[in-house]
Design an enzyme around this catalytic site. Structure first.
Site, mmCIF file in Angstrom:
data_model
loop_
_atom_site.group_PDB
_atom_site.id
_atom_site.type_symbol
_atom_site.label_atom_id
_atom_site.label_comp_id
_atom_site.label_asym_id
_atom_site.label_seq_id
_atom_site.Cartn_x
_atom_site.Cartn_y
_atom_site.Cartn_z
ATOM 1 N N ARG A 68 -17.671 -171.126 37.234
ATOM 2 C CA ARG A 68 -18.805 -171.996 36.932
ATOM 3 C C ARG A 68 -20.101 -171.433 37.504
ATOM 4 N NH1 ARG A 68 -16.204 -177.618 38.874
ATOM 5 N NH2 ARG A 68 -15.185 -176.146 40.293
ATOM 6 N N GLU B 27 -17.752 -183.791 51.382
ATOM 7 C CA GLU B 27 -16.918 -182.632 51.726
ATOM 8 C C GLU B 27 -17.792 -181.407 51.959
ATOM 9 O OE1 GLU B 27 -16.460 -179.861 49.688
ATOM 10 O OE2 GLU B 27 -17.671 -180.548 48.003
ATOM 11 N N PHE B 28 -17.301 -180.540 52.849
ATOM 12 C CA PHE B 28 -17.983 -179.276 53.149
ATOM 13 C C PHE B 28 -16.965 -178.137 53.093
ATOM 14 C CE2 PHE B 28 -20.458 -182.601 55.224
ATOM 15 C CZ PHE B 28 -21.744 -182.326 54.765
ATOM 16 N N VAL C 231 -11.702 -180.758 45.216
ATOM 17 C CA VAL C 231 -11.842 -181.550 46.445
ATOM 18 C C VAL C 231 -10.666 -182.499 46.627
ATOM 19 C CG1 VAL C 231 -13.255 -183.274 47.638
ATOM 20 C CG2 VAL C 231 -14.349 -181.379 46.424
ATOM 21 N N ASN D 204 -26.371 -178.070 51.368
ATOM 22 C CA ASN D 204 -26.236 -177.082 50.292
ATOM 23 C C ASN D 204 -27.586 -176.530 49.864
ATOM 24 O OD1 ASN D 204 -23.490 -177.140 50.262
ATOM 25 N ND2 ASN D 204 -23.288 -178.339 48.400
ATOM 26 N N LYS E 32 -15.384 -174.684 51.639
ATOM 27 C CA LYS E 32 -15.747 -173.437 50.982
ATOM 28 C C LYS E 32 -14.581 -172.991 50.111
ATOM 29 C CE LYS E 32 -16.552 -171.166 54.806
ATOM 30 N NZ LYS E 32 -16.413 -172.192 55.828
ATOM 31 N N GLU E 33 -14.834 -172.764 48.849
ATOM 32 C CA GLU E 33 -13.774 -172.266 47.984
ATOM 33 C C GLU E 33 -13.296 -170.917 48.524
ATOM 34 O OE1 GLU E 33 -14.110 -172.543 43.731
ATOM 35 O OE2 GLU E 33 -15.725 -174.010 43.897
ATOM 36 N N GLY F 152 -28.245 -160.583 46.750
ATOM 37 C CA GLY F 152 -27.268 -160.221 45.726
ATOM 38 C C GLY F 152 -27.747 -160.624 44.347
ATOM 39 N N CYS G 17 -20.945 -176.123 43.439
ATOM 40 C CA CYS G 17 -21.750 -176.923 44.375
ATOM 41 C C CYS G 17 -23.234 -176.582 44.375
ATOM 42 C CB CYS G 17 -21.189 -176.778 45.791
ATOM 43 S SG CYS G 17 -19.578 -177.543 46.012
#
Length: 437
Positions: free
Chosen positions: A333, A154-155, A11, A214, A157-158, A259, A266
């Site tokens: 992670r 924060e929002f 971030v 989230n 997206k990786e 999935g 997050c």
């Protein structure tokens, strides 16, 4: 405008580089001297598309600086963003030690009005604790320096963080003074010239918004995974079900893809922290706690399908396509792949892994697992009894099934992300196992 950002993780570094790109003078602060020296020389500690170029360009332009000393730059900045880590504790609650350390240093060294903005994901009430610590430090100094505290979750997206920061769909800001509001509006106006989508609210609501967002997305994922697991048992196709419910405008089709479970920095952490916050206030969030349980169980689904298809896994060779928790990142992670690989190795299987960027990170973090890295998806699959897709990287999306059938020893394909056409895979001579289809 001069800003300090404490924390050069995902971030902090993305925020610093993007603010600098807009012409602001940014100082990124981190206590890890090795990381700061690496950043000064242009070495980026994380993988994020476009970030390396952004950091190098703004460092060369003199707009982006790196230091280990927050105190020495406080007199030069108007705003300090706290973007340090808040890892989960043993009970799932957020560890705020680093957040409070920033507040303490802030209170010990400010000499004029400065705004401290929390960008880390923190529980409701954290701003009050931060404000108390700052006042205590000012009292110890015998000073009456004006300051404000704000929340700006924060929002990002990786894999798409730079786009999300530069063109946000909304910016949530929690403030309790007009001065802080004006400063934050001035800061974000360059990003939102055509449509100023800053949502100002009270600080507690801003803190809660991040967790609620989230948790809602995680809930949709776990809900669809539950539906997929039932589809497996009753003979329904979850892909058809997803289309059927996603076409309802009240529901929509986002985050309805079943999935092998969610991961990353997050969702798992924030769902646990939200549930822990509720328990601390004498309330049990039954839906949220169920979301976490479903997700943990879902991470075993791919392993169970491999076990059902192959029987005894001892000596079996399994190719794993993708170890990152999602495409376009090297973040492993809480990645479902880690759970699958751990169980496969424990069962005596030979595991080969392939990922465009995350293999090195996986081997570094999980050196306890005996796996063989492969340079390509086909190298990983050579002589394999089964292939399991865990991360839907673009390069994995259209395999040459004929080539794979010739080079593999077995005929099992487990599609942990439901990206393949079942009939196409079967026509190539494979046994196909999806999630709920």
């Amino acid at each position: 405008m001069r800003i300090a950002i404490v924390g050069t993780g995902y971030v902090g570094l993305v925020s610093g580089a993007c603010f600098a790109e807009m012409g602001l003078d940014i100082t990124c602060v981190d206590t890890d001297r090795g990381k700061i020296e690496a950043l000064r020389s242009g070495q980026i500690p994380i993988y994020e598309p476009g970030l390396e170029e952004l950091v190098r360009r703004n460092t060369a332009a003199g707009r982006l600086h790196f230091t280990t000393d927050l105190a020495e730059c406080l007199d030069r900045v108007e705003v300090v963003f706290s973007a340090v880590g808040t890892p989960p504790g043993a009970d799932g609650s957020a560890d705020l030690n680093q957040v409070m350390s920033v507040a303490r240093t802030f209170g010990q060294h400010i000499n004029r009005y400065t705004l401290l903005v929390t960008k880390s994901t923190v529980p409701v009430g954290t701003a009050d604790r931060i404000r108390t610590i700052i006042r205590e430090e000012l009292d110890r100094r015998g000073c009456q320096v004006p300051f404000d505290v704000a929340s700006n979750p924060e929002f990002l997206k990786e894999g798409a963080a730079i786009k999300d920061f530069m063109s946000p769909d909304r910016v949530v800001v929690g403030v309790d003074s007009q001065r802080a509001r004006d400063l934050m509006a001035r800061l974000y106006r360059p990003f939102l010239i055509n449509n100023f989508r800053v949502l100002f609210m009270d600080i507690a609501s801003a803190e809660m918004t991040k967790y609620a967002a989230n948790a809602m997305l995680a809930t949709r994922i776990s809900f669809m995974n539950e539906i997929a697991n039932l589809c497996d048992r009753v003979g329904a196709d979850v892909g058809m079900v997803r289309k059927g419910i996603g076409s309802d405008t009240r529901i929509g089709n986002k985050f309805l893809y079943p999935g092998c479970g969610y991961g990353g920095s997050c969702f798992p952490k924030d769902v646990k922290a939200l549930a822990a916050t509720a328990r601390q206030h004498g309330y049990t969030m039954q839906v949220i706690e169920a979301v976490e349980r479903v997700n943990e169980a879902q991470k075993s689904v791919v392993f169970e399908k491999l076990h059902a298809a192959l029987g005894d896994l001892h000596g079996r060779r399994v190719a794993i396509w993708g170890v990152a928790f999602k495409p376009e990142t090297d973040d492993i992670r809480e990645a479902p792949a880690t759970e699958v690989i751990t169980r496969l190795v424990g069962a005596g299987a030979e595991v080969r892994i392939c990922d465009p960027v995350a293999v090195t990170e996986f081997l570094r973090r999980r050196s306890d697992l005996e796996v063989l890295p492969a340079r390509t998806m086909y190298e990983a699959a050579m002589g394999a009894d089964a292939v399991a897709l865990l991360t839907e990287w673009k390069e994995f999306r259209m395999p040459d099934w004929g080539r794979l059938r010739e080079m593999m020893r077995g005929d099992v394909v487990v599609d942990g992300r439901n990206i393949y056409d079942r009939e196409e895979v079967r026509a190539a001579g494979f046994r196909y196992f999806g999630i709920g289809k």
